[in-house]
Design an enzyme around this catalytic site. Structure first.
Site, PDB file in Angstrom:
ATOM      1  N   ASP A 133       0.550  -1.035  -0.021  1.00 47.53           N
ATOM      2  CA  ASP A 133      -0.364  -0.073  -0.175  1.00 47.53           C
ATOM      3  C   ASP A 133       1.204   1.822  -0.201  1.00 47.53           C
ATOM      4  OD1 ASP A 133      -2.796   0.890   0.494  1.00 47.53           O
ATOM      5  OD2 ASP A 133      -1.474   2.112   2.169  1.00 47.53           O
ATOM      6  N   GLU A 142       1.618  -0.956  -5.013  1.00 48.82           N
ATOM      7  CA  GLU A 142       0.483   0.620  -5.674  1.00 48.82           C
ATOM      8  C   GLU A 142       1.261   1.647  -5.839  1.00 48.82           C
ATOM      9  OE1 GLU A 142      -3.252   2.412  -3.760  1.00 48.82           O
ATOM     10  OE2 GLU A 142      -1.591   1.776  -2.353  1.00 48.82           O
TER      11      GLU A 142
END
Length: 554
Positions: free
Chosen positions: A202, A244
Site C-alpha cells: 500500500d 501501489e
C-alpha cells in the site's frame, strides 16, 4: 528463472474485503470462515489469486488501513488459525493468497505510537517522524483534500509535531530507522510462514519517502524494496510484491528494477495507473485514440515485471493524470452529479451503474481490460454487476456487502439489518433483489456466467500476460481498437469496438498466422475469420479475440 516463479503473469486476481464478503457467525461482519465457505465460488469463477484488503486488528477508522497490530487478525474477522485454514484451502483449489501490507503508517492506537508519545526517551520515539517546531510545510502534500487540513499535527502529550501523509490518526512510520525496517521484515516473514504468496504494498512511494520537516517531498530510498524482494524470495521463491505506485510514468521503472537495463528485481507487479484513466477516457469518448496512444507509446517494464490492470478497485477512480478537459469528459459520461465524484479528481461508483447497466458495454469494458498487457485485477461484486450506495460517505459507497441472493441481507449475514457493517442495497436496479449470485448462477446467459467464461478464456490465452503488444496500424474506424499479443505460446488478434455502431474492418494478412484463425471470445455470432482477416464484423460495443497461432505446450 523458472516458470513457476512467474505464476503472476498468468493469474486472475480477485480483490476481497473480508468484512464485506460473507459473515459466518451472525455478528453482521464478514469474516475469514465465511470467506473460506465461498472458495468454491471463486474457484469456479476462475480466480487464481485472492488479494485481501487489511485483516489486522484496527480501530477501523479507515476500513482497516489504520493497523494497530501487524501480528494478528482482527477479532471480528477470525483468528490466526482461521487465516492458516484459508491459505490451506485456497491452495487446494489452486488459489494463492496475497495480503495488504500497510506500513507507510500505523494507527495512532498502535502500541508503538502510544509509547512513542509517552516521552522523548521512548525506544519507539524514533519509529515515527517528529518535529519540535511547527513545520512550514504542514499544509502541503494533502492526499485527501476536503478531509485533511494538514500533514503535520501537534501532539499535546508528546509536545511535538508528528507527520502523517494521510489522516491525522495514521502517523507515518520513520523508514529511515533501521529498527522499523527490521521489524516490518519480521512481519512479512511471519505472514509468509502462515501461507501468503506475497503482499500488495500500500502507498509504496510514501513508504520509500524519507520525510523530514520542511522538505516535501523527501528523497526516495529504494533499498527498502530491494531488501523486501531479497528477503521474501529467500523465504518463498515464488512470493510476489504487488506495488501501489501512482507515480509519473518516467519514474515507474524504478519500482520494478534497480537498473534501467536490468531485470525486475524489486516489485513483480505494478498497478497500471498510467493505462487505467486512458481506458476510461476511451470508453467515455467512444474513441480508441487514447488507447492507441497508451499502447503505442507504452511504459515498458523490465523483464519479469508485470502490470496489474484494473477498471475499478477499492478506492475512487483516480482521474488526476488526465487533463481538465479529459476529466470533464469522463465525469460527464460516468459521474455527472457532484455526489458521484470525490476530491474533484475521482469517481466513487462501481462499473455497472457507470455504464448504465448496459450489458453490452459492461462486457466490452471487461473484455478490453482483460486484453491489456498484464494481469487483470477484479474487485468483488463486479462479476455480477453490483452497484454503489451514494448515501454512504466517501469510498464506502463501493464497499457494500456481497450480494449472494435475494433474501433480507442478500445472503451475506443472518444478523439484523441494523447490525451489518454496511447496509445491503435491497431495492433499485442494482439492489440484491435483482442483482445477486444465486439468480445469475441459475441463468446460463447471465453476466456472471459470461464473466466465468472470460476468466477461463484468459487462462487459455497466456500471450496476454506474457507477450509483446503491438497496435495494428491499418486504418480503422475511430471507435475500433485493434492490437495483437505475441509470445512463444502463440499470437492473438484483439478487436474492440468502443462505439454503438456496427463496423466492418479489414486487418489484412498477419505475420505468424500459420493456421486457420478462429474466434476465442466474441460478443455474438460472427462468420469464421479467414487468413486474409478482411471483412471482420464487429457489433456496436462488440469485441473479438481471434487466435492467429498456437504453439503446442507441454
Amino acid at each position: 528463472m523458472v516458470v513457476a516463479q512467474r505464476w503472476y503473469q498468468e493469474a486472475v486476481v480477485y480483490c476481497v474485503d473480508a468484512s464485506s464478503f460473507q459473515d459466518s457467525d451472525g455478528d453482521g461482519c464478514g469474516d475469514l470462515p465465511g470467506l473460506i465457505s465461498r472458495l468454491d465460488y471463486l474457484s469456479r469463477l476462475g480466480v487464481s489469486c485472492l488479494w485481501l484488503n487489511p485483516i489486522h486488528p484496527s480501530p477501523w477508522r479507515d476500513d482497516g488501513y489504520d493497523v494497530s497490530d501487524y501480528y494478528n487478525v482482527h477479532p471480528r474477522l477470525g483468528s490466526l488459525g482461521d487465516f492458516v485454514e484459508l491459505t490451506r484451502q485456497a491452495r487446494e483449489r489452486g488459489i494463492r493468497v496475497v495480503i495488504d501490507l500497510v506500513v507507510n503508517h500505523t494507527s495512532d492506537q498502535h502500541p508503538w505510537f502510544q509509547d512513542a508519545r509517552r516521552c522523548a526517551d521512548s525506544p519507539y520515539r524514533d519509529w515515527y517522524v517528529w518535529s519540535a517546531k511547527e513545520p512550514a510545510d504542514r499544509r502541503q502534500g494533502i492526499v485527501f483534500p476536503g478531509e485533511q487540513k494538514e500533514t503535520w499535527t501537534f501532539d499535546e502529550r508528546a509536545r511535538a509535531w508528528y507527520f502523517h501523509r494521510f489522516y491525522d490518526f495514521q502517523p507515518d512510520l520513520n523508514w529511515a530507522n533501521p529498527d522499523v525496517r527490521r521489524e516490518i521484515s519480521k512481519v512479512m516473514g511471519f505472514w509468509l510462514q502462515l501461507g501468503v504468496s506475497g503482499f500488495r504494498v500500500d502507498a509504496a512511494p510514501f513508504v520509500l519517502e524519507q520525510v523530514s520537516a520542511d522538505v516535501d517531498p523527501g528523497p526516495l530510498d529504494f533499498s527498502i524494496l530491494d531488501s523486501w524482494r531479497q528477503e521474501t524470495q529467500w523465504q518463498l521463491g515464488d512470493a510476489v510484491l504487488m506495488c501501489e505506485a501512482n507515480v509519473d510514468p518516467s519514474s515507474v521503472g524504478q519500482y520494478v528494477a534497480s537498473r534501467s537495463d536490468g531485470p525486475a528485481d524489486r516489485s513483480h507487479l505494478l498497478f497500471d495507473f498510467v493505462l487505467n484513466p486512458r481506458m476510461w477516457l476511451a470508453l467515455a469518448r467512444q474513441d480508441s485514440e487514447p488507447m492507441i496512444e497508451a499502447l503505442g507509446n507504452p511504459v515498458v517494464l523490465p523483464e519479469g515485471g508485470e502490470w496489474a490492470t484494473f477498471l475499478r478497485n477499492h478506492d475512487e477512480l483516480d482521474l488526476s493524470r488526465l487533463t481538465d478537459e479529459q476529466r470533464r469528459d469522463v465525469f460527464h459520461a460516468f459521474a455527472p452529479r457532484p455526489q458521484m465524484q470525490l476530491y474533484g479528481r475521482g469517481v466513487r461508483r462501481r462499473l455497472a451503474p457507470m455504464l448504465g447497466g448496459d450489458r453490452r458495454r459492461m462486457e466490452l469494458a471487461y473484455a478490453l481490460q482483460f486484453s491489456m498487457p498484464g494481469t487483470p485485477v477484479v474487485r468483488y461484486g463486479e462479476e455480477i454487476g453490483m452497484g454503489e450506495t451514494l448515501t454512504l460517505p466517501g469510498r464506502d459507497a463501493i464497499r457494500t456487502p456481497m450480494q449472494w441472493d435475494d433474501t433480507r441481507n442478500a445472503g451475506f449475514s443472518d444478523a439484523e439489518p441494523e447490525q451489518l457493517i454496511r447496509p445491503v442495497p435491497r431495492t433499485g436496479r442494482y439492489g440484491a433483489s435483482k442483482v445477486n449470485v444465486r439468480a445469475q448462477q441459475r441463468d446460463p446467459d447471465s453476466f456472471l456466467r459470461w464473466f466465468e467464461n472470460l476468466c477461463h478464456v484468459l487462462r487459455e490465452a497466456p500471450e496476454i500476460g506474457t507477450g509483446h503488444c503491438t497496435v495494428i496500424q491499418t486504418p480503422l474506424p475511430r471507435a475500433v481498437l485493434a492490437h495483437r499479443m505475441d509470445a512463444p505460446a502463440g499470437s492473438i488478434l484483439l478487436l474492440h469496438n468502443l462505439g454503438p455502431d456496427s463496423a466492418v474492418v479489414d486487418i489484412g494478412p498477419q505475420k505468424g498466422c500459420t493456421s486457420a484463425p478462429y474466434d476465442l471470445l466474441v460478443d455474438g455470432p460472427y462468420d469464421q475469420p479467414t487468413r486474409q482477416l478482411r471483412g471482420l464484423e464487429l457489433h456496436g460495443y462488440g469485441y473479438r479475440w481471434i487466435r492467429l497461432r498456437r504453439a503446442d505446450r507441454l
